[in-house]
Design an enzyme around this catalytic site. Structure first.
Site, PDB file in Angstrom:
ATOM      1  N   ALA A   1      -9.360  11.806   2.660  1.00  0.00           N
ATOM      2  CA  ALA A   1     -10.723  12.165   3.074  1.00  0.00           C
ATOM      3  C   ALA A   1     -11.146  13.430   2.341  1.00  0.00           C
ATOM      4  O   ALA A   1     -10.394  14.387   2.237  1.00  0.00           O
ATOM      5  CB  ALA A   1     -10.748  12.380   4.580  1.00  0.00           C
TER       6      ALA A   1
ATOM      7  N   ARG B   1     -16.045   3.703   3.844  1.00  0.00           N
ATOM      8  CA  ARG B   1     -16.766   4.913   4.265  1.00  0.00           C
ATOM      9  C   ARG B   1     -15.788   6.079   4.277  1.00  0.00           C
ATOM     10  O   ARG B   1     -16.094   7.174   3.850  1.00  0.00           O
ATOM     11  CB  ARG B   1     -17.347   4.734   5.669  1.00  0.00           C
ATOM     12  CG  ARG B   1     -18.090   5.982   6.134  1.00  0.00           C
ATOM     13  CD  ARG B   1     -18.335   6.019   7.613  1.00  0.00           C
ATOM     14  NE  ARG B   1     -17.112   6.229   8.362  1.00  0.00           N
ATOM     15  CZ  ARG B   1     -17.051   6.300   9.686  1.00  0.00           C
ATOM     16  NH1 ARG B   1     -18.160   6.177  10.389  1.00  0.00           N
ATOM     17  NH2 ARG B   1     -15.905   6.486  10.316  1.00  0.00           N
TER      18      ARG B   1
ATOM     19  N   GLU C   1       0.855  -1.189   0.000  1.00  0.00           N
ATOM     20  CA  GLU C   1       0.000   0.000   0.000  1.00  0.00           C
ATOM     21  C   GLU C   1       0.890   1.238   0.000  1.00  0.00           C
ATOM     22  O   GLU C   1       1.850   1.304   0.763  1.00  0.00           O
ATOM     23  CB  GLU C   1      -0.877  -0.018   1.255  1.00  0.00           C
ATOM     24  CG  GLU C   1      -1.789   1.180   1.382  1.00  0.00           C
ATOM     25  CD  GLU C   1      -2.799   0.987   2.505  1.00  0.00           C
ATOM     26  OE1 GLU C   1      -3.401  -0.102   2.594  1.00  0.00           O
ATOM     27  OE2 GLU C   1      -2.958   1.920   3.302  1.00  0.00           O
TER      28      GLU C   1
ATOM     29  N   HIS D   1      -8.106   3.062  -3.385  1.00  0.00           N
ATOM     30  CA  HIS D   1      -9.005   3.173  -2.243  1.00  0.00           C
ATOM     31  C   HIS D   1     -10.017   4.257  -2.629  1.00  0.00           C
ATOM     32  O   HIS D   1      -9.678   5.165  -3.386  1.00  0.00           O
ATOM     33  CB  HIS D   1      -8.248   3.625  -0.990  1.00  0.00           C
ATOM     34  CG  HIS D   1      -7.176   2.666  -0.544  1.00  0.00           C
ATOM     35  ND1 HIS D   1      -6.693   2.647   0.736  1.00  0.00           N
ATOM     36  CD2 HIS D   1      -6.496   1.707  -1.210  1.00  0.00           C
ATOM     37  CE1 HIS D   1      -5.757   1.715   0.847  1.00  0.00           C
ATOM     38  NE2 HIS D   1      -5.615   1.128  -0.334  1.00  0.00           N
TER      39      HIS D   1
HETATM   40  P1  FAD Z   1     -17.971   1.125   7.463  1.00  0.00           P
HETATM   41  O1  FAD Z   1     -17.872  -0.302   7.124  1.00  0.00           O
HETATM   42  O2  FAD Z   1     -19.049   1.916   6.796  1.00  0.00           O
HETATM   43  O3  FAD Z   1     -18.116   1.226   9.046  1.00  0.00           O
HETATM   44  C1  FAD Z   1     -18.001   2.477   9.732  1.00  0.00           C
HETATM   45  C2  FAD Z   1     -18.677   2.368  11.085  1.00  0.00           C
HETATM   46  O4  FAD Z   1     -20.100   2.350  10.933  1.00  0.00           O
HETATM   47  C3  FAD Z   1     -18.354   1.076  11.864  1.00  0.00           C
HETATM   48  O5  FAD Z   1     -18.337   1.391  13.223  1.00  0.00           O
HETATM   49  C4  FAD Z   1     -19.522   0.141  11.537  1.00  0.00           C
HETATM   50  O6  FAD Z   1     -19.740  -0.803  12.572  1.00  0.00           O
HETATM   51  C5  FAD Z   1     -20.664   1.119  11.389  1.00  0.00           C
HETATM   52  N1  FAD Z   1     -21.629   0.746  10.341  1.00  0.00           N
HETATM   53  C6  FAD Z   1     -21.352   0.209   9.125  1.00  0.00           C
HETATM   54  N2  FAD Z   1     -22.481   0.077   8.398  1.00  0.00           N
HETATM   55  C7  FAD Z   1     -23.493   0.535   9.184  1.00  0.00           C
HETATM   56  C8  FAD Z   1     -24.894   0.661   9.008  1.00  0.00           C
HETATM   57  N3  FAD Z   1     -25.486   0.277   7.860  1.00  0.00           N
HETATM   58  N4  FAD Z   1     -25.629   1.200  10.028  1.00  0.00           N
HETATM   59  C9  FAD Z   1     -25.040   1.595  11.173  1.00  0.00           C
HETATM   60  N5  FAD Z   1     -23.709   1.481  11.409  1.00  0.00           N
HETATM   61  C10 FAD Z   1     -22.944   0.963  10.418  1.00  0.00           C
HETATM   62  N6  FAD Z   1      -9.586   5.892   5.038  1.00  0.00           N
HETATM   63  C11 FAD Z   1      -9.436   6.908   4.141  1.00  0.00           C
HETATM   64  O7  FAD Z   1      -9.995   7.995   4.345  1.00  0.00           O
HETATM   65  N7  FAD Z   1      -8.685   6.728   3.015  1.00  0.00           N
HETATM   66  C12 FAD Z   1      -8.073   5.556   2.723  1.00  0.00           C
HETATM   67  O8  FAD Z   1      -7.419   5.421   1.698  1.00  0.00           O
HETATM   68  C13 FAD Z   1      -8.199   4.483   3.643  1.00  0.00           C
HETATM   69  N8  FAD Z   1      -7.615   3.271   3.423  1.00  0.00           N
HETATM   70  C14 FAD Z   1      -7.848   2.219   4.261  1.00  0.00           C
HETATM   71  C15 FAD Z   1      -7.310   0.967   3.960  1.00  0.00           C
HETATM   72  C16 FAD Z   1      -7.575  -0.138   4.767  1.00  0.00           C
HETATM   73  C17 FAD Z   1      -7.001  -1.499   4.406  1.00  0.00           C
HETATM   74  C18 FAD Z   1      -8.410   0.015   5.917  1.00  0.00           C
HETATM   75  C19 FAD Z   1      -8.724  -1.159   6.791  1.00  0.00           C
HETATM   76  C20 FAD Z   1      -8.912   1.258   6.236  1.00  0.00           C
HETATM   77  C21 FAD Z   1      -8.652   2.375   5.420  1.00  0.00           C
HETATM   78  N9  FAD Z   1      -9.165   3.639   5.693  1.00  0.00           N
HETATM   79  C22 FAD Z   1      -8.992   4.691   4.808  1.00  0.00           C
HETATM   80  C23 FAD Z   1      -9.850   3.886   6.957  1.00  0.00           C
HETATM   81  C24 FAD Z   1     -11.368   3.737   6.885  1.00  0.00           C
HETATM   82  O9  FAD Z   1     -11.898   4.658   5.994  1.00  0.00           O
HETATM   83  C25 FAD Z   1     -11.874   3.963   8.303  1.00  0.00           C
HETATM   84  O10 FAD Z   1     -11.570   2.862   9.115  1.00  0.00           O
HETATM   85  C26 FAD Z   1     -13.302   4.399   8.438  1.00  0.00           C
HETATM   86  O11 FAD Z   1     -13.461   4.967   9.730  1.00  0.00           O
HETATM   87  C27 FAD Z   1     -14.315   3.267   8.293  1.00  0.00           C
HETATM   88  O12 FAD Z   1     -14.380   2.801   7.008  1.00  0.00           O
HETATM   89  P2  FAD Z   1     -15.184   1.435   6.695  1.00  0.00           P
HETATM   90  O13 FAD Z   1     -15.213   1.294   5.240  1.00  0.00           O
HETATM   91  O14 FAD Z   1     -14.671   0.355   7.541  1.00  0.00           O
HETATM   92  O15 FAD Z   1     -16.629   1.908   7.221  1.00  0.00           O
END
Ligand code: FAD
Length: 308
Positions: free
Chosen positions: A53, A109, A16, A79
């Site tokens: 972001a 997200r 990455e 991403h």
């Molecule tokens: P989600 O899966 O949407 O979850 C977010 C929160 O909401 C969780 O607490 C979940 O339990 C809750 N939730 C999910 N769906 C629902 C629903 N339908 N109703 C109610 N609650 C819900 N961030 C960046 O900004 N840029 C990047 O390039 C980036 N790269 C990343 C790469 C990797 C490998 C990882 C693991 C993370 C990365 N992140 C990045 C961080 C990521 O964006 C954050 O962890 C963010 O806070 C959550 O994203 P998510 O897709 O896991 O969110």
């Protein structure tokens, strides 16, 4: 070839990188014989590039991905986040990736900018983004999603978090890329729990090489609240430098030695971690290369992951 096709045959191995903020940083990454060229020599299956972001670095993110695509050495994965993006904007940006031959996306997200309470865009969760991509683009994208072995820092409960991960699978995700997790007991519990919940997607494990105390503490605590196991804490404790009440006037050369010793101990720790992950039924190792080469190459060699 789709990354998931590789995962059916063997464990995948990837890096990455992030889009540098400055032109000089970009030059160092993408120039001939630059960091990307050196990373290709380690023969990764894919290299993913982060997305800032609010889309603040969309141009640079695309430039990095195009450079990976043009080199033709491995698959580029972008991403992508919901932060500040309208449906139209998402459609446009994803089409631009496709037009440039980038057809793998990590659907997130996104981290909420400080003080924000929501995404400020049309979509609120990664589940909605996966559904949107499948609705608008069918099977044109291979879609990865994030998984948090310790539970996302803001989740209601680990069970709720796993249920949303299942929903990502149901909406059409192809594989999982995990958040960093040093707590192997928790990782094994999470693997059991997601499989029991009916999640069958391949799991690609995100690993941050332990190279310096500040970046290790920063990654663990600034956003993710990760558990640090006793062994890792002991290494940090042994080579602690700042602020150090027991050696307030420590000499520069002693500090430099501690940094070097920490890096050596950290690399050995990361190799042991990779060993443990490899026997957990995972489908890939994804190293956060942080736009660096030398130590990443050392880690690849020491762990033997190139030959997986
Ligand atoms: P989600 O899966 O949407 O979850 C977010 C929160 O909401 C969780 O607490 C979940 O339990 C809750 N939730 C999910 N769906 C629902 C629903 N339908 N109703 C109610 N609650 C819900 N961030 C960046 O900004 N840029 C990047 O390039 C980036 N790269 C990343 C790469 C990797 C490998 C990882 C693991 C993370 C990365 N992140 C990045 C961080 C990521 O964006 C954050 O962890 C963010 O806070 C959550 O994203 P998510 O897709 O896991 O969110």
């Amino acid at each position: 070839m789709k990354v998931t096709e590789i995962m059916k045959k063997r464990m995948a191995f990837s890096f990455e990188v992030f889009p540098p903020k400055t032109d000089a940083g970009m030059e160092k990454l993408v120039k001939k014989d630059g960091v990307l060229d050196k990373l290709y020599s380690l023969q990764p299956d894919y290299i993913s590039c982060t997305y800032g972001a609010g889309g603040s670095n969309v141009g640079k993110n695309l430039e990095v991905l195009k450079s990976i695509k043009d080199a033709g050495k491995c698959t580029p994965i972008t991403h992508f986040t919901c932060i500040g993006n309208t449906r139209e904007g998402i459609k446009e940006q994803l089409q631009t990736y496709l037009d440039n031959g980038i057809d793998h996306v990590l659907a997130l997200r996104g981290d909420l900018p400080f003080g924000w309470t929501g995404t400020g865009g049309d979509l609120h969760y990664a589940t909605e983004l996966v559904k949107f991509i499948r609705t608008e683009f069918g099977d044109k994208f291979c879609i990865a999603v994030a998984g948090s072995p310790e539970g996302h820092i803001a989740c209601r409960s680990l069970e709720a978090d796993i249920s949303f991960l299942k929903q990502k699978q149901d909406e059409g995700a192809d594989f999982i890329m995990t958040q960093l997790c040093w707590d192997m007991d928790q990782f094994r519990r999470w693997m059991d729990a997601i499989r029991k919940a009916g999640i069958t997607l391949p799991v690609d494990v995100g690993i941050m090489p332990v190279l310096s105390i500040d970046s290790t503490v920063n990654m663990a605590l600034s956003r993710n609240g990760c558990v640090m196991p006793r062994e890792l804490c002991e290494i940090i404790s042994k080579y602690w430098i700042f602020p150090n009440p027991f050696a307030p006037n420590e000499a520069e050369d002693s500090i430099a030695q501690k940094k070097a010793d920490f890096m050596k101990a950290g690399l050995e720790y990361t190799v042991r971690l990779i060993d443990e992950y490899r026997v957990c039924g995972i489908s890939g190792i994804h190293l956060y290369a942080l736009n660096k080469y030398e130590n990443v190459a050392k880690l690849v060699e020491m762990s033997g992951i190139k030959d997986m």
